[in-house]
Write a protein that holds these residues in place. Sequence first.
Motif, PDB file in Angstrom:
ATOM      1  N   ASN A 171      52.012 158.576  56.605  1.00 61.44           N
ATOM      2  CA  ASN A 171      52.682 158.800  55.325  1.00 61.44           C
ATOM      3  C   ASN A 171      52.245 160.096  54.637  1.00 61.44           C
ATOM      4  O   ASN A 171      52.481 160.284  53.444  1.00 61.44           O
ATOM      5  N   GLY A 172      51.587 160.964  55.395  1.00 60.01           N
ATOM      6  CA  GLY A 172      51.231 162.276  54.864  1.00 60.01           C
ATOM      7  C   GLY A 172      50.083 162.274  53.886  1.00 60.01           C
ATOM      8  O   GLY A 172      49.975 163.166  53.041  1.00 60.01           O
ATOM      9  N   LEU A 173      49.202 161.281  53.985  1.00 59.43           N
ATOM     10  CA  LEU A 173      48.048 161.202  53.086  1.00 59.43           C
ATOM     11  C   LEU A 173      46.759 161.559  53.828  1.00 59.43           C
ATOM     12  O   LEU A 173      46.543 161.114  54.948  1.00 59.43           O
ATOM     13  N   ARG A 174      45.919 162.321  53.176  1.00 64.53           N
ATOM     14  CA  ARG A 174      44.589 162.615  53.705  1.00 64.53           C
ATOM     15  C   ARG A 174      43.585 161.785  52.910  1.00 64.53           C
ATOM     16  O   ARG A 174      43.519 161.889  51.694  1.00 64.53           O
ATOM     17  N   VAL A 175      42.812 160.961  53.604  1.00 61.61           N
ATOM     18  CA  VAL A 175      41.850 160.070  52.946  1.00 61.61           C
ATOM     19  C   VAL A 175      40.450 160.683  53.021  1.00 61.61           C
ATOM     20  O   VAL A 175      39.953 160.977  54.114  1.00 61.61           O
ATOM     21  N   ILE A 176      39.826 160.867  51.865  1.00 63.77           N
ATOM     22  CA  ILE A 176      38.439 161.352  51.770  1.00 63.77           C
ATOM     23  C   ILE A 176      37.598 160.165  51.317  1.00 63.77           C
ATOM     24  O   ILE A 176      37.808 159.637  50.225  1.00 63.77           O
ATOM     25  N   ALA A 177      36.648 159.723  52.138  1.00 63.28           N
ATOM     26  CA  ALA A 177      35.901 158.492  51.839  1.00 63.28           C
ATOM     27  C   ALA A 177      34.394 158.726  51.944  1.00 63.28           C
ATOM     28  O   ALA A 177      33.772 158.393  52.956  1.00 63.28           O
ATOM     29  N   SER A 181      30.840 150.718  52.549  1.00 63.40           N
ATOM     30  CA  SER A 181      30.567 152.124  52.835  1.00 63.40           C
ATOM     31  C   SER A 181      31.854 152.850  53.176  1.00 63.40           C
ATOM     32  O   SER A 181      32.945 152.296  53.091  1.00 63.40           O
ATOM     33  N   HIS A 182      31.700 154.100  53.617  1.00 66.57           N
ATOM     34  CA  HIS A 182      32.847 154.942  53.944  1.00 66.57           C
ATOM     35  C   HIS A 182      33.689 154.387  55.091  1.00 66.57           C
ATOM     36  O   HIS A 182      34.840 154.788  55.269  1.00 66.57           O
ATOM     37  N   HIS A 183      33.143 153.465  55.878  1.00 67.75           N
ATOM     38  CA  HIS A 183      33.896 152.904  57.012  1.00 67.75           C
ATOM     39  C   HIS A 183      35.190 152.230  56.553  1.00 67.75           C
ATOM     40  O   HIS A 183      36.146 152.133  57.323  1.00 67.75           O
ATOM     41  N   GLN A 184      35.236 151.771  55.310  1.00 69.92           N
ATOM     42  CA  GLN A 184      36.451 151.119  54.817  1.00 69.92           C
ATOM     43  C   GLN A 184      37.639 152.075  54.835  1.00 69.92           C
ATOM     44  O   GLN A 184      38.773 151.669  55.067  1.00 69.92           O
ATOM     45  N   GLY A 185      37.384 153.350  54.594  1.00 65.93           N
ATOM     46  CA  GLY A 185      38.461 154.325  54.605  1.00 65.93           C
ATOM     47  C   GLY A 185      39.133 154.450  55.958  1.00 65.93           C
ATOM     48  O   GLY A 185      40.336 154.749  56.043  1.00 65.93           O
ATOM     49  N   ALA A 186      38.377 154.217  57.033  1.00 72.36           N
ATOM     50  CA  ALA A 186      38.931 154.342  58.384  1.00 72.36           C
ATOM     51  C   ALA A 186      40.015 153.300  58.654  1.00 72.36           C
ATOM     52  O   ALA A 186      40.900 153.508  59.482  1.00 72.36           O
ATOM     53  N   LEU A 187      39.936 152.167  57.955  1.00 72.25           N
ATOM     54  CA  LEU A 187      40.884 151.080  58.189  1.00 72.25           C
ATOM     55  C   LEU A 187      42.309 151.497  57.828  1.00 72.25           C
ATOM     56  O   LEU A 187      43.272 151.009  58.410  1.00 72.25           O
ATOM     57  N   VAL A 188      42.447 152.392  56.861  1.00 68.87           N
ATOM     58  CA  VAL A 188      43.790 152.813  56.425  1.00 68.87           C
ATOM     59  C   VAL A 188      44.157 154.198  56.957  1.00 68.87           C
ATOM     60  O   VAL A 188      45.212 154.724  56.620  1.00 68.87           O
ATOM     61  N   PHE A 245      44.409 165.326  43.138  1.00 72.37           N
ATOM     62  CA  PHE A 245      44.283 164.255  44.121  1.00 72.37           C
ATOM     63  C   PHE A 245      44.469 162.920  43.424  1.00 72.37           C
ATOM     64  O   PHE A 245      44.512 162.838  42.191  1.00 72.37           O
ATOM     65  N   SER A 246      44.599 161.871  44.215  1.00 74.59           N
ATOM     66  CA  SER A 246      44.622 160.510  43.677  1.00 74.59           C
ATOM     67  C   SER A 246      43.304 159.833  44.016  1.00 74.59           C
ATOM     68  O   SER A 246      42.550 160.313  44.872  1.00 74.59           O
ATOM     69  N   VAL A 247      43.018 158.730  43.350  1.00 78.89           N
ATOM     70  CA  VAL A 247      41.810 157.958  43.664  1.00 78.89           C
ATOM     71  C   VAL A 247      42.209 156.508  43.894  1.00 78.89           C
ATOM     72  O   VAL A 247      43.138 155.992  43.269  1.00 78.89           O
ATOM     73  N   PHE A 248      41.512 155.880  44.820  1.00 75.90           N
ATOM     74  CA  PHE A 248      41.743 154.453  45.066  1.00 75.90           C
ATOM     75  C   PHE A 248      40.388 153.792  45.302  1.00 75.90           C
ATOM     76  O   PHE A 248      39.548 154.342  46.014  1.00 75.90           O
ATOM     77  N   GLY A 249      40.194 152.613  44.706  1.00 75.83           N
ATOM     78  CA  GLY A 249      38.925 151.915  44.864  1.00 75.83           C
ATOM     79  C   GLY A 249      39.124 150.448  45.136  1.00 75.83           C
ATOM     80  O   GLY A 249      39.999 149.806  44.539  1.00 75.83           O
ATOM     81  N   ALA A 250      38.335 149.910  46.049  1.00 74.76           N
ATOM     82  CA  ALA A 250      38.399 148.498  46.401  1.00 74.76           C
ATOM     83  C   ALA A 250      37.167 147.783  45.868  1.00 74.76           C
ATOM     84  O   ALA A 250      36.052 148.302  45.961  1.00 74.76           O
ATOM     85  N   SER A 251      37.378 146.599  45.292  1.00 74.17           N
ATOM     86  CA  SER A 251      36.289 145.774  44.778  1.00 74.17           C
ATOM     87  C   SER A 251      35.473 146.594  43.762  1.00 74.17           C
ATOM     88  O   SER A 251      36.030 147.176  42.855  1.00 74.17           O
ATOM     89  N   GLY A 252      34.149 146.673  43.944  1.00 76.04           N
ATOM     90  CA  GLY A 252      33.328 147.455  43.030  1.00 76.04           C
ATOM     91  C   GLY A 252      33.719 148.918  42.995  1.00 76.04           C
ATOM     92  O   GLY A 252      33.508 149.605  41.991  1.00 76.04           O
ATOM     93  N   LEU A 307      41.057 160.206  47.245  1.00 75.03           N
ATOM     94  CA  LEU A 307      39.620 159.932  47.261  1.00 75.03           C
ATOM     95  C   LEU A 307      39.445 158.417  47.286  1.00 75.03           C
ATOM     96  O   LEU A 307      39.880 157.726  46.371  1.00 75.03           O
ATOM     97  N   TYR A 308      38.837 157.906  48.349  1.00 71.83           N
ATOM     98  CA  TYR A 308      38.670 156.461  48.492  1.00 71.83           C
ATOM     99  C   TYR A 308      37.257 156.065  48.072  1.00 71.83           C
ATOM    100  O   TYR A 308      36.264 156.631  48.557  1.00 71.83           O
ATOM    101  N   CYS A 309      37.154 155.067  47.177  1.00 71.54           N
ATOM    102  CA  CYS A 309      35.860 154.582  46.679  1.00 71.54           C
ATOM    103  C   CYS A 309      35.593 153.205  47.299  1.00 71.54           C
ATOM    104  O   CYS A 309      36.295 152.238  46.980  1.00 71.54           O
ATOM    105  N   HIS A 310      34.616 153.141  48.164  1.00 75.97           N
ATOM    106  CA  HIS A 310      34.327 151.896  48.882  1.00 75.97           C
ATOM    107  C   HIS A 310      33.767 150.826  47.951  1.00 75.97           C
ATOM    108  O   HIS A 310      33.273 151.107  46.857  1.00 75.97           O
ATOM    109  N   GLY A 311      33.838 149.583  48.401  1.00 75.04           N
ATOM    110  CA  GLY A 311      33.378 148.452  47.607  1.00 75.04           C
ATOM    111  C   GLY A 311      31.867 148.316  47.588  1.00 75.04           C
ATOM    112  O   GLY A 311      31.148 148.979  48.343  1.00 75.04           O
ATOM    113  N   PHE A 312      31.378 147.468  46.711  1.00 75.84           N
ATOM    114  CA  PHE A 312      29.944 147.143  46.665  1.00 75.84           C
ATOM    115  C   PHE A 312      29.581 146.404  47.945  1.00 75.84           C
ATOM    116  O   PHE A 312      30.358 145.598  48.458  1.00 75.84           O
TER     117      PHE A 312
END
Length: 249
Positions: A24-30, A10-17, A66-73, A2-7
């Motif tokens: 690497n076998g990861l599914r990103v939900i953003a 938006s969800h577009h940040q998830g597309a970058l990775v 699942f795992s969670v990852f967050g950038a900035s805020g 689960l990707y948490c975008h920065g302040f």
Amino acid sequence: MLYCHGFLGSHHQGALVDACARRNGLRVIAPNRPGIGRSSPHKFPVMTAPAADMAELMDALGIGEFSVFGASGGGCFALSYAFALSHRVRFAGVAGCMAPLDATHNLRHMKMIRRMFLSGCHDHDRIAGWALRMLFVFCRRFPRSAYRLLTMTASTPPVTVEVRRRLDTMLYEDYGEVFMQRNGVRGLIDEVYLYFHWGFDLPEFPQHVPVLLFHGRGDAVIPWSVARGIARYIPRCRTFLMPGGHLTF
């Protein structure tokens, strides 16, 4: 993941990775948070409260753990979700994250303009709303000029031309999602309120959930002095300090 975008993101940040994640076998939900883009605005009392929405989203997708990852805020939200859903979150990662702003010393270590903005949104939301509306009008009338101003202090790392192109595309789409949608102002103010009200204290963080903390040594947006409280108080936290600024991650 689960990707948490920065302040101001938006969800577009998830597309970058996305491509790297798939290899690497990861599914990103953003998902977008409430009030961002076309997500419905909603004022939560504390940052752990939206975790119920995230649990419902994962249930709908048939995802158990699942795992969670967050950038900035978004790192603050990642830690809050990991706290509230510790029975489902395997680990949490944060990059360029700040510690709770209700601790005065955390806010004091930030630059004056950011202190004023964050404190204003929290303590004087009507005045902050008026200022943000003026910013939104400027952004809609002069989108490219406003975009350049907003990214001047982003401290992007030295990268290849291809990565720079992808990064610029993502940031501009991010910018459009935040500033070109009608939700905008209220969603941002409601989100800043939560940075002061996490709903738990860091020493209470569950000991069985490991945390990976990435931070740029030269981060001028969220200085290391603001983030190191996370590493100090979370039991299983591994810290990776890297050269570069806020967008090093």
